[in-house]
Design an enzyme around this catalytic site. Structure first.
Site, PDB file in Angstrom:
ATOM      1  CG  ASP A  90      -6.554  -5.783   5.954  1.00 39.28           C
ATOM      2  OD1 ASP A  90      -5.918  -5.727   7.022  1.00 39.28           O
ATOM      3  OD2 ASP A  90      -7.353  -4.903   5.579  1.00 39.28           O
ATOM      4  CE  LYS A 101       9.577 -11.087 -14.389  1.00 37.68           C
ATOM      5  NZ  LYS A 101      10.203 -10.588 -15.596  1.00 37.68           N
ATOM      6  CG  PHE A 134      -2.794   5.382  13.621  1.00 37.59           C
ATOM      7  CD1 PHE A 134      -2.075   5.302  14.805  1.00 37.59           C
ATOM      8  CD2 PHE A 134      -2.819   6.583  12.922  1.00 37.59           C
ATOM      9  CE1 PHE A 134      -1.386   6.408  15.286  1.00 37.59           C
ATOM     10  CE2 PHE A 134      -2.143   7.698  13.387  1.00 37.59           C
ATOM     11  CZ  PHE A 134      -1.427   7.620  14.577  1.00 37.59           C
ATOM     12  CE  LYS A 174     -10.899  -0.162  10.749  1.00 35.96           C
ATOM     13  NZ  LYS A 174     -10.142   0.570   9.740  1.00 35.96           N
ATOM     14  CE  LYS A 195      -8.541  -3.991  14.048  1.00 33.79           C
ATOM     15  NZ  LYS A 195      -7.527  -3.886  13.018  1.00 33.79           N
ATOM     16  CG  ASN A 245      -0.169  -0.152   2.509  1.00 38.45           C
ATOM     17  OD1 ASN A 245       0.584   0.736   2.871  1.00 38.45           O
ATOM     18  ND2 ASN A 245      -0.338  -1.280   3.194  1.00 38.45           N
TER      19      ASN A 245
HETATM   20  N1  CTP Z   1      -3.727  -3.799  11.785  1.00 36.13           N
HETATM   21  C1  CTP Z   1      -2.941  -4.858  12.205  1.00 36.13           C
HETATM   22  N2  CTP Z   1      -2.916  -6.013  11.494  1.00 36.13           N
HETATM   23  C2  CTP Z   1      -3.633  -6.148  10.366  1.00 36.13           C
HETATM   24  C3  CTP Z   1      -4.434  -5.073   9.920  1.00 36.13           C
HETATM   25  C4  CTP Z   1      -4.458  -3.909  10.652  1.00 36.13           C
HETATM   26  O1  CTP Z   1      -2.266  -4.738  13.235  1.00 36.13           O
HETATM   27  N3  CTP Z   1      -3.595  -7.274   9.705  1.00 36.13           N
HETATM   28  C5  CTP Z   1      -3.766  -2.575  12.598  1.00 36.13           C
HETATM   29  C6  CTP Z   1      -3.154  -1.354  11.949  1.00 36.13           C
HETATM   30  O2  CTP Z   1      -1.779  -1.239  12.271  1.00 36.13           O
HETATM   31  C7  CTP Z   1      -3.960  -0.205  12.562  1.00 36.13           C
HETATM   32  C8  CTP Z   1      -5.315  -0.845  12.803  1.00 36.13           C
HETATM   33  O3  CTP Z   1      -5.114  -2.247  12.818  1.00 36.13           O
HETATM   34  O4  CTP Z   1      -3.429   0.197  13.801  1.00 36.13           O
HETATM   35  C9  CTP Z   1      -6.388  -0.496  11.808  1.00 36.13           C
HETATM   36  O5  CTP Z   1      -5.929  -0.785  10.515  1.00 36.13           O
HETATM   37  P1  CTP Z   1      -6.855  -0.471   9.259  1.00 36.13           P
HETATM   38  O6  CTP Z   1      -6.102  -0.876   8.023  1.00 36.13           O
HETATM   39  O7  CTP Z   1      -7.372   0.924   9.357  1.00 36.13           O
HETATM   40  O8  CTP Z   1      -8.108  -1.404   9.512  1.00 36.13           O
HETATM   41  P2  CTP Z   1      -8.386  -2.930   9.373  1.00 36.13           P
HETATM   42  O9  CTP Z   1      -8.534  -3.494  10.770  1.00 36.13           O
HETATM   43  O10 CTP Z   1      -7.391  -3.601   8.495  1.00 36.13           O
HETATM   44  O11 CTP Z   1      -9.816  -2.931   8.704  1.00 36.13           O
HETATM   45  P3  CTP Z   1     -10.243  -2.417   7.232  1.00 36.13           P
HETATM   46  O12 CTP Z   1      -9.052  -2.652   6.337  1.00 36.13           O
HETATM   47  O13 CTP Z   1     -11.410  -3.277   6.907  1.00 36.13           O
HETATM   48  O14 CTP Z   1     -10.622  -0.968   7.387  1.00 36.13           O
END
Ligand code: CTP
Length: 399
Positions: free
Chosen positions: A277, A287, A324, A338, A342, A208
């Site tokens: 995710d 490759k 975050f 969240k 969490k 990302n």
């Molecule tokens: N996070 C994490 N591990 C993951 C995904 C997210 O520790 N596999 C943590 C991120 O570091 C952040 C928080 O969860 O502190 C929220 O991440 P975000 O990407 O905003 O949300 P998601 O929980 O992944 O949900 P979505 O992508 O559906 O918004």
């Protein structure tokens, strides 16, 4: 933030590295400091007084006898200084400061200082290692001055060794730390930053746009405030913050291992990283080649571990967990969801995708939600300043 409206005395002595103090002055001015330069006659052989006068927008203290503004200007400058730095500091100047000799504008002003003071020695290696110079540096350290060790490398005298003045950004960083209140001293802070990258094959990956800027800013601010900081970082193009232990990782699996390994020692955990995710199920070991059969390519992805959620389920009562939430819409609702899901103590919600609040921007606008219902709006400001506001809020909420 550390330098805003602060009065800084910049002492410049006669070393070849005096040119670097011009850049140091510019960095401090840019950060909002009011800088007065005090220089020795020898320094004037390397950089002209006019350069410092124009860039500092203040008269330079170089002669106690011809100053027309005030006969005690050196005392006025000394008593109004919030911090002082001598860069470069020659062996001669170090000796005078160590023994209370005040025979020019710089050393006289220095003797009248009561603020935190930083000395940056710079000279030939043999001079620097000379026991008399080392003893004098010990005296300065024992009297509360902060010594910045010189870098090693090729010196102007063509020898190689310790004695080179560190780069201006480094001195600026350490002076910023000196100006910062140490309200996080004794705390272990674990921070994650940057993106994770999930391999598709040896040359391609899913990731990302996270730049790591917000997480690095928090790590730097926390270190400046006296914390011991461990930063678990995905791949980014930012220099490691000075004094911070950085553990470099690539994938979510690696980030989880590093974070969970450090978790038992952490008092505060701040999870800023943009973790992928999903990851490709079986990354190819060679490759992947084009097939040209018009069927496209299907990637099978499996869900990554939610590291933050795992930490939330394992954390002890003494540990404070901040997550975050990066959203493009419905900020409050998603962030609050969240925080609950969490088991967080606080969540920092920010809208991504905008020019001034995106992953790559140097600024951010954040809304902090705490478990006890407190909501703190941090308006648009530099990520470095957002970092301090966030740490202020964490400190207020700590058990
Ligand atoms: N996070 C994490 N591990 C993951 C995904 C997210 O520790 N596999 C943590 C991120 O570091 C952040 C928080 O969860 O502190 C929220 O991440 P975000 O990407 O905003 O949300 P998601 O929980 O992944 O949900 P979505 O992508 O559906 O918004």
């Amino acid at each position: 933030m550390e330098f805003k409206d602060k009065n800084i005395l910049l002492g410049v002595t006669g070393g070849i590295a005096a040119y670097k103090s011009v850049e140091l002055l510019r960095l401090m001015k840019k950060a909002g400091a009011n800088v007065t330069v005090a220089m020795t006659d020898a320094a004037g052989h390397f950089v002209g007084k006019t350069t410092f006068e124009v860039l500092s927008e203040n008269p330079v203290l170089s002669d106690l006898w011809t100053d027309t503004e005030s006969s005690v200007r050196h005392i006025d400058v000394a008593s109004s200084s919030d911090a002082a730095v001598v860069a470069p500091a020659t062996a001669n100047c170090i000796a005078k400061l160590a023994h209370g000799i005040a025979d020019d504008a710089l050393t006289t002003t220095m003797l009248a200082l009561t603020c935190p003071t930083m000395i940056c020695p710079s000279m030939n290696t043999d001079m620097y290692q000379n026991i008399r110079v080392q003893n004098n540096l010990d005296i300065l350290e024992q009297t509360g001055m902060h010594i910045v060790d010189p870098d090693s490398g090729v010196l102007a005298c063509k020898t190689t060794g310790a004695g080179r003045l560190p780069e201006p950004w480094f001195i600026f960083d350490r002076l910023g730390a000196l100006l910062t209140k140490k309200d996080l001293a004794g705390k272990n802070i674990l921070i994650s930053a940057g993106p994770t990258v999930e391999a598709i094959d040896p040359v391609r990956y899913i990731s990302n746009h996270s730049s790591g800027k917000m997480g690095y800013a928090i790590a730097r601010a926390a270190e400046n405030r006296g914390a011991h900081v461990t930063l678990v970082s995905g791949p980014v193009n930012i220099d490691a913050p000075v004094g911070v232990e950085v553990l470099g990782v690539e994938s979510c699996v690696q980030m989880a291992e590093a974070m969970l390994g450090c978790l038992p020692n952490a008092d505060i955990i701040i999870k800023v990283a943009a973790v992928a995710d999903y990851r490709p199920v079986n990354p190819a070991d060679k490759k992947i080649k084009k097939t040209n059969d018009n069927d496209g390519l299907t990637l099978h992805l499996s869900e990554n571990q939610d590291i933050l959620k795992t930490i939330g389920s394992r954390k002890g009562d003494h540990q404070f967990l901040v997550g975050f939430a990066a959203e493009t819409n419905d900020l409050d609702a998603y962030a609050l969801g969240k925080m609950k899901k969490k088991n967080l103590d606080m969540i920092a919600a920010n809208l991504v995708g905008g020019e001034y609040t995106g992953f790559k921007a140097d600024t951010n606008k954040v809304k902090l939600f705490s478990k006890d219902g407190t909501v703190t709006d941090i308006p648009l400001m530099k990520k470095a300043d957002v970092a301090h506001k966030l740490l202020d809020a964490v400190l207020e909420q700590l058990p």
